[in-house]
Design an enzyme around this catalytic site. Sequence first.
Site, PDB file in Angstrom:
ATOM      1  N   ARG A 239     -25.706   6.133  -5.591  1.00  0.00           N
ATOM      2  CA  ARG A 239     -26.069   4.802  -5.125  1.00  0.00           C
ATOM      3  C   ARG A 239     -24.912   3.863  -5.432  1.00  0.00           C
ATOM      4  NH1 ARG A 239     -31.478   4.001  -3.756  1.00  0.00           N
ATOM      5  NH2 ARG A 239     -30.696   2.005  -2.991  1.00  0.00           N
ATOM      6  N   GLU A 268     -25.146  -2.131   0.001  1.00  0.00           N
ATOM      7  CA  GLU A 268     -26.330  -1.473   0.547  1.00  0.00           C
ATOM      8  C   GLU A 268     -27.587  -1.681  -0.293  1.00  0.00           C
ATOM      9  OE1 GLU A 268     -25.130   2.514   2.640  1.00  0.00           O
ATOM     10  OE2 GLU A 268     -24.128   2.440   0.690  1.00  0.00           O
ATOM     11  N   HIS A 295     -21.613   6.253   4.282  1.00  0.00           N
ATOM     12  CA  HIS A 295     -22.944   6.764   3.912  1.00  0.00           C
ATOM     13  C   HIS A 295     -23.360   7.911   4.839  1.00  0.00           C
ATOM     14  CE1 HIS A 295     -26.692   5.515   1.485  1.00  0.00           C
ATOM     15  NE2 HIS A 295     -26.772   6.794   1.796  1.00  0.00           N
TER      16      HIS A 295
END
Length: 333
Positions: A239, A268, A295
């Site tokens: 992440r 994000e 991503h």
Amino acid sequence: MNTQKVVITHRVHPGVVEYLSRHYDVIPNETPGALDRETLLERCRDAAAVMVFMPDWIDAAFLDNCPKLKVVGAALKGFDNFDVAACTQRGVWFTIVPDLLTVPTAELALGLALGLMRNVLPGDRFIRSRKFQGWRPSLYGASMTGATIGMIGMGAVGKTLAQRLMGFDIRQILYTDPAALTPEEEKRLGAKQASFQDILAQSDVLFPLTPMTAETFHLIDETALAAMKPGSYLVNVSRGSVVDEAAVAGSLAAGRLGGYAADVFELEEWTREDRPSVIPEMLLDNVDRTLFTPHIGSAVDGVRYEIAMQAARNIVQALSGQRPEDAVNEPVR
């Protein structure tokens, strides 16, 4: 046909829409981008189900405006962008796809590490500059052979990545995880449990492989980067906010961090009130010691199809009165 309405928030393979349309009134997103929140809310006001993806964000206010909603089928694994507790309190199932993203994400993590360590992008740019006239000693990088690999987290992705590293003659894998591997697993994967500080100090390549939680927010910050082995590489496919991007940019500029590769970014993190809107310029400008992908960890065509299909199956199960196979909550009835 059942008249219940199912909203799909992002473009999916036609086969997924066809499968759901056999059962329900499906409202797909035919555009290449995300729907704005107002448009999505308008589509979902009378929906029984919604299939959501990583850029989406569903909270209590959203749910309160969708009184007919029975299930949120997430085509993803990490779900901290979604208020599962609010779903539970309102009698709404929340489902995920727990397994299908693992292998492609581990493959990309390895690819990013190798591309960064072996100067693949600088080499490509040099060839395209038309200046290449044959072999010359340049663009020396680093090798996986004999390297110590650090993993912060040893879940499904970590184990899969460790399996793929076994053919590289690495020195060792050091890992930390709340759920330690069994001695048999450690032997099979060539992994040894170590403290966070020891992993930072000894790793030639560091992979943070953790979910996004309050405890892992900016886990790799200025202090952690200063404790890392000089010249080591950092690869983030977990992440974005697990890593402090500004601190990474500073460490690269200071010549301490050998390189940074990432498939995920702080911008994000939709639930962050202080979510940055851009990637730091210092990171983007450092073209020789960074490697970025947008991503695409699970962006394998067949895999993405299966992920959306599994999310669709969970939706069908919920709307049929069954407990969805991949439910992560038990709604209050």
